[in-house]
Design an enzyme around this catalytic site. Structure first.
Site, PDB file in Angstrom:
ATOM      1  CG  ASP A 165      -5.137   6.032   2.403  1.00 38.85           C
ATOM      2  OD1 ASP A 165      -5.140   5.686   3.597  1.00 38.85           O
ATOM      3  OD2 ASP A 165      -4.274   6.763   1.903  1.00 38.85           O
ATOM      4  CB  CYS A 210      -3.647   1.499   7.172  1.00 35.25           C
ATOM      5  SG  CYS A 210      -3.464   2.940   8.252  1.00 35.25           S
ATOM      6  NE  ARG A 211      -4.430   1.548   1.827  1.00 31.04           N
ATOM      7  CZ  ARG A 211      -4.212   2.272   0.752  1.00 31.04           C
ATOM      8  NH1 ARG A 211      -5.056   2.216  -0.256  1.00 31.04           N
ATOM      9  NH2 ARG A 211      -3.159   3.056   0.672  1.00 31.04           N
ATOM     10  CB  SER A 212       0.170  -3.570   2.635  1.00 26.32           C
ATOM     11  OG  SER A 212       1.078  -2.715   3.269  1.00 26.32           O
ATOM     12  CG  ASN A 242       4.346  -1.670   5.139  1.00 33.34           C
ATOM     13  OD1 ASN A 242       5.446  -1.997   5.580  1.00 33.34           O
ATOM     14  ND2 ASN A 242       3.391  -2.548   4.991  1.00 33.34           N
ATOM     15  CB  CYS A 281      -0.973  -0.029   1.180  1.00 32.50           C
ATOM     16  SG  CYS A 281      -0.202  -0.044   2.819  1.00 32.50           S
TER      17      CYS A 281
HETATM   18  P1  4NP Z   1      -1.749   2.793   4.182  1.00 33.94           P
HETATM   19  O1  4NP Z   1      -2.346   4.148   4.758  1.00 33.94           O
HETATM   20  O2  4NP Z   1      -1.207   3.094   2.794  1.00 33.94           O
HETATM   21  O3  4NP Z   1      -2.910   1.875   4.124  1.00 33.94           O
HETATM   22  O4  4NP Z   1      -0.668   2.356   5.133  1.00 33.94           O
HETATM   23  C1  4NP Z   1      -1.616   5.346   4.791  1.00 33.94           C
HETATM   24  C2  4NP Z   1      -0.699   5.563   5.779  1.00 33.94           C
HETATM   25  C3  4NP Z   1       0.012   6.758   5.820  1.00 33.94           C
HETATM   26  C4  4NP Z   1      -0.230   7.722   4.858  1.00 33.94           C
HETATM   27  C5  4NP Z   1      -1.135   7.487   3.864  1.00 33.94           C
HETATM   28  C6  4NP Z   1      -1.828   6.302   3.829  1.00 33.94           C
HETATM   29  N1  4NP Z   1       0.458   8.961   4.903  1.00 33.94           N
HETATM   30  O5  4NP Z   1       0.178   9.832   4.077  1.00 33.94           O
HETATM   31  O6  4NP Z   1       1.340   9.144   5.754  1.00 33.94           O
END
Ligand code: 4NP
Length: 157
Positions: free
Chosen positions: A127, A14-16, A12, A9
């Protein structure tokens, strides 16, 4: 032969890592832990070394899924190590496609939506970072769906 799967994702956190932890639970439950290697990474390295977002961990734990991953950025060598590199959304997919060193590497990239069976309205995993509680529950619902399909594929191998 061992199958190696990398979920990717943006951050790294939340989702992945939730997908990684969830597929591991499903695989372990079937006693197939030695057949699969599962990891996750982000296209953005700004959270490297951090534990997963506490909101994501809490929501996963409520479903019996413990998340212990530390964030890391995806790297070119991942295309050698892993058989499948699964992107959570189109943005992740495009960034992975650019990072892939050759055509063989590009052919290892999938979109998570390809494994969704019960969510025809979703073409990506949204997201949840800027979302409230429902965002995390939706992510877990989608991941449960796709990881079950992945588990079936693993069992079939
Ligand atoms: P992820 O979520 O891609 O599912 O881990 C996010 C975590 C951090 C950010 C964006 C999305 N960020 O902009 O810091």
């Amino acid at each position: 032969m061992k199958q190696r799967i990398l979920f990717v994702c943006l951050g790294n956190i939340c989702r992945s890592p939730a997908a990684e932890a969830m597929l591991r639970v499903l695989v372990d439950r079937e006693g197939l832990g030695d057949r699969v290697e599962i990891d996750s990474a982000g296209t953005y390295g700004g959270h490297s070394g951090e534990r997963s977002d506490p909101r994501m961990r809490r929501a996963a734990e409520a479903r019996g899924i413990a998340m212990t991953h530390r964030a890391r950025q995806v790297r070119e060598e991942d295309f050698e190590r892993f058989d499948m590199v699964i992107a959570m959304d189109d943005n992740n997919y495009e960034n992975l496609f650019r990072l892939a060193p050759d055509r063989a590497a590009q052919q290892k990239i999938y979109r998570f939506r390809e494994f969704l069976r019960n969510h025809p309205d979703w073409s990506y995993i949204p997201d949840p970072y800027y979302e409230g509680h429902e965002g995390f529950e939706l992510v877990l619902d989608l991941l449960e769906d796709g990881c079950s399909v992945l588990l079936e594929q693993i069992k079939g191998n």
